[in-house]
Enzyme design. Structure first.
Site, PDB file in Angstrom:
ATOM      1  N   GLU A   1     -29.268 -27.322  -3.360  1.00 62.44           N
ATOM      2  CA  GLU A   1     -28.550 -26.067  -3.669  1.00 62.44           C
ATOM      3  C   GLU A   1     -27.790 -26.177  -4.980  1.00 62.44           C
ATOM      4  O   GLU A   1     -26.561 -26.087  -5.006  1.00 62.44           O
ATOM      5  CB  GLU A   1     -27.533 -25.775  -2.555  1.00 62.44           C
ATOM      6  CG  GLU A   1     -28.087 -25.722  -1.163  1.00 62.44           C
ATOM      7  CD  GLU A   1     -26.969 -25.661  -0.104  1.00 62.44           C
ATOM      8  OE1 GLU A   1     -25.806 -25.986  -0.425  1.00 62.44           O
ATOM      9  OE2 GLU A   1     -27.278 -25.296   1.020  1.00 62.44           O
TER      10      GLU A   1
ATOM     11  N   GLY B   1     -26.052 -25.169  -8.397  1.00 57.60           N
ATOM     12  CA  GLY B   1     -25.537 -23.976  -9.064  1.00 57.60           C
ATOM     13  C   GLY B   1     -25.360 -24.312 -10.529  1.00 57.60           C
ATOM     14  O   GLY B   1     -26.151 -23.937 -11.396  1.00 57.60           O
TER      15      GLY B   1
ATOM     16  N   GLY C   1     -24.079 -29.841  -6.402  1.00 56.27           N
ATOM     17  CA  GLY C   1     -23.114 -30.804  -6.928  1.00 56.27           C
ATOM     18  C   GLY C   1     -23.623 -31.618  -8.100  1.00 56.27           C
ATOM     19  O   GLY C   1     -22.911 -32.492  -8.611  1.00 56.27           O
TER      20      GLY C   1
ATOM     21  N   TYR D   1     -19.555 -20.817 -13.138  1.00 52.34           N
ATOM     22  CA  TYR D   1     -18.137 -20.709 -12.767  1.00 52.34           C
ATOM     23  C   TYR D   1     -17.298 -20.183 -13.922  1.00 52.34           C
ATOM     24  O   TYR D   1     -16.148 -20.570 -14.092  1.00 52.34           O
ATOM     25  CB  TYR D   1     -17.605 -22.060 -12.246  1.00 52.34           C
ATOM     26  CG  TYR D   1     -18.452 -22.600 -11.116  1.00 52.34           C
ATOM     27  CD1 TYR D   1     -18.443 -21.977  -9.870  1.00 52.34           C
ATOM     28  CD2 TYR D   1     -19.301 -23.705 -11.291  1.00 52.34           C
ATOM     29  CE1 TYR D   1     -19.240 -22.444  -8.830  1.00 52.34           C
ATOM     30  CE2 TYR D   1     -20.100 -24.176 -10.254  1.00 52.34           C
ATOM     31  CZ  TYR D   1     -20.068 -23.536  -9.035  1.00 52.34           C
ATOM     32  OH  TYR D   1     -20.856 -23.986  -8.010  1.00 52.34           O
TER      33      TYR D   1
ATOM     34  N   CYS E   1       0.011 -14.622 -20.321  1.00 53.20           N
ATOM     35  CA  CYS E   1       1.397 -15.091 -20.405  1.00 53.20           C
ATOM     36  C   CYS E   1       1.671 -16.286 -19.506  1.00 53.20           C
ATOM     37  O   CYS E   1       2.425 -16.189 -18.527  1.00 53.20           O
ATOM     38  CB  CYS E   1       2.319 -13.937 -20.084  1.00 53.20           C
ATOM     39  SG  CYS E   1       2.172 -12.686 -21.343  1.00 53.20           S
TER      40      CYS E   1
HETATM   41  N1  LLP Z   1     -23.689 -25.652  -1.975  1.00 54.96           N
HETATM   42  C1  LLP Z   1     -22.465 -25.500  -1.439  1.00 54.96           C
HETATM   43  C2  LLP Z   1     -22.320 -25.471   0.011  1.00 54.96           C
HETATM   44  C3  LLP Z   1     -21.347 -25.386  -2.279  1.00 54.96           C
HETATM   45  O1  LLP Z   1     -20.134 -25.241  -1.745  1.00 54.96           O
HETATM   46  C4  LLP Z   1     -21.516 -25.427  -3.689  1.00 54.96           C
HETATM   47  C5  LLP Z   1     -20.377 -25.313  -4.592  1.00 54.96           C
HETATM   48  C6  LLP Z   1     -22.825 -25.567  -4.200  1.00 54.96           C
HETATM   49  C7  LLP Z   1     -23.880 -25.687  -3.317  1.00 54.96           C
HETATM   50  C8  LLP Z   1     -23.127 -25.618  -5.673  1.00 54.96           C
HETATM   51  O2  LLP Z   1     -22.480 -26.656  -6.318  1.00 54.96           O
HETATM   52  P1  LLP Z   1     -22.850 -27.007  -7.846  1.00 54.96           P
HETATM   53  O3  LLP Z   1     -24.304 -27.439  -7.870  1.00 54.96           O
HETATM   54  O4  LLP Z   1     -22.644 -25.791  -8.655  1.00 54.96           O
HETATM   55  O5  LLP Z   1     -21.923 -28.085  -8.195  1.00 54.96           O
HETATM   56  N2  LLP Z   1     -15.399 -23.708  -9.251  1.00 54.96           N
HETATM   57  C9  LLP Z   1     -15.707 -25.111  -9.384  1.00 54.96           C
HETATM   58  C10 LLP Z   1     -16.920 -25.494  -8.597  1.00 54.96           C
HETATM   59  C11 LLP Z   1     -16.804 -25.164  -7.128  1.00 54.96           C
HETATM   60  C12 LLP Z   1     -18.062 -25.468  -6.364  1.00 54.96           C
HETATM   61  C13 LLP Z   1     -17.982 -24.983  -4.971  1.00 54.96           C
HETATM   62  N3  LLP Z   1     -19.159 -25.173  -4.190  1.00 54.96           N
HETATM   63  C14 LLP Z   1     -15.860 -25.433 -10.869  1.00 54.96           C
HETATM   64  O6  LLP Z   1     -15.733 -24.547 -11.706  1.00 54.96           O
HETATM   65  O7  LLP Z   1     -16.053 -26.588 -11.213  1.00 54.96           O
END
Ligand code: LLP
Length: 407
Positions: free
Chosen positions: A268, A270, A233, A366, A337
């Site tokens: 975690e 991403g 996050g 993403y 479209c």
């Molecule tokens: N851990 C869990 C359990 C998660 O559900 C997620 C993301 C992460 C880690 C990694 O989160 P990050 O560090 O990337 O924020 N599609 C959306 C983001 C959805 C994230 C879902 N879960 C976007 O494009 O903003």
């Protein structure tokens, strides 16, 4: 005059010419730079950075991360298989998600992953059954829902009581007790992930306090634990908003969990690792004007990068080569479209001509992973630049890739 846009010294326009458009381009050096920053921030011994594959599961990107000893966070059997194929050590993989099937649990058990982040009592019972069948105790952590507001987009907030994720504290304790009683369950600790693209420390600190509260109760009951996973996050900056300060985050978490030095801290991330390492390159097809708007129509669309349409997300956009002339406010849109198909709205851009290449920034997370074949558009190609050399890491799909699986 802005300079020509390059990726590790390679001109973006030349990459577009060589590999075609739409094209995702990732920089290995940029990914490693982010990983190094996080590693420096988290000083607590044993801390593991488990890359959330959903942000970008491309094998080449995964390999960059696992080669340096990062772990992985997965949310499906598909992601687990991809993490294993890329070479992540099974003991560095955590498996989250509210709807794991028994087949997915079986795969995780068979391969000996670090832990299942379990999100409901019924799921815990299913995991126990899978473990009994395999005659191998299942390591599990309980995902706590701390009921914390993350102040991010409602679609990506996960830590409120009205969200489907995790369980509340009394249930978390009940599940840990069940773990202690069962010979087929092996309780590891707590997991918590409150949402994505979070820019301030407050929500993380409140979530950590809620996790610590449950840890104190576990300790009081004599239930041992070895993992505290605070999820991902970590917000990145796409425009005006500041990036989350990962050093301050690390300090806050380390302070909160200092009473339990025996427990490994997991995070975690991403987006934090890969968003800024990726560009989406598109070619200008046409321009047009209505009485109200100027449009630049490019060959990438919402099926390639869904975030602007889906979340109203802001992505920087710029021509790959400097263009002279007065800047004008335009909407950069794709061929899909739907009026919701746009990459950028009301942006000040210099004059663009058909054939020009534009680059959409912060597209490493993403982007491709959420892309689709909507409007029967084959998905884009992906390229990794390493040490100044570009390598195709996923070939462009063809229309046959779309039609042939259909019976
Ligand atoms: N851990 C869990 C359990 C998660 O559900 C997620 C993301 C992460 C880690 C990694 O989160 P990050 O560090 O990337 O924020 N599609 C959306 C983001 C959805 C994230 C879902 N879960 C976007 O494009 O903003």
């Amino acid at each position: 005059m802005p300079e020509e846009l390059t990726v590790e010294g390679l001109p973006a326009a030349a990459l577009a010419r060589r590999f075609g458009t739409p094209l995702f381009v990732y920089s290995r050096a940029a990914i490693l730079d982010r990983l190094t920053r996080l590693r420096r921030a988290f000083a607590r011994p044993g801390t593991a950075i488990c890359y959330a594959l959903k942000a970008n599961p491309n094998q080449a990107v995964c390999r960059v991360l696992c080669a340096t000893g990062a772990g992985a966070e997965v949310v499906s059997g598909g992601e687990l298989a991809r993490a294993l194929a890329a070479g992540f050590a099974p003991r560095s993989i955590v498996f989250s998600g509210v709807g794991k099937t028994e087949a997915e649990m079986d795969l995780g058990l068979r391969r000996g992953i670090l832990t299942f982040n379990v999100e409901s009592c019924e799921e815990l019972l299913a995991l126990e059954r899978a473990a009994r069948r395999r005659r191998r105790p299942a390591p599990f952590s309980v995902r706590l829902n701390p009921d914390v507001r993350a102040r991010t987009h409602p679609h990506v907030t996960t830590g409120r009581a009205e969200n489907k994720f995790g369980v509340e504290a009394p249930q978390a304790l009940e599940m840990a007790r069940r773990g202690r009683r069962s010979r087929w369950l092996d309780f590891q600790g707590l997991h918590c992930h409150i949402g994505s693209q979070i820019h301030d420390l407050g929500p993380f600190a409140r979530a950590a306090a809620a996790v610590a509260e449950v840890l104190r109760r576990l300790q009081a009951e004599g239930i041992a634990f070895s993992l505290v996973d605070m999820g991902g996050g970590l917000g990145v900056s796409c425009g005006a908003e500041p990036e989350l300060d990962c050093a301050r985050l690390a300090q806050a978490l380390e302070r909160e969990f200092s009473p339990w030095p025996q427990a490994r801290l997991l995070v975690e991330p991403g987006r934090y690792l890969v968003a800024g390492a990726g560009l989406l390159l598109a070619r200008v097809l046409y321009r047009k004007e209505t009485s109200r708007r100027r449009f630049v129509i490019v060959d990438a669309a919402m099926n390639d990068l869904a975030r602007p349409s889906l979340y109203g997300a802001f992505h920087p956009i710029a021509p790959a080569r400097p263009r002279k002339g007065p800047r004008r406010r335009v909407d950069v849109v794709g061929p899909v479209c739907e009026s919701g198909d746009f990459l950028a709205r009301q942006r000040l851009l210099p004059p663009l001509q058909p054939g020009d290449i534009v680059a959409v920034g912060m597209a490493g997370a993403y982007g491709f992973s959420m892309s689709s074949q909507y409007n029967s558009r084959p998905r884009a190609a992906e390229v990794l630049v390493e040490g100044g050399k570009a390598r195709l890491t996923r070939r462009r799909e063809t229309v046959d890739d779309i039609v042939l699986p259909e019976l």
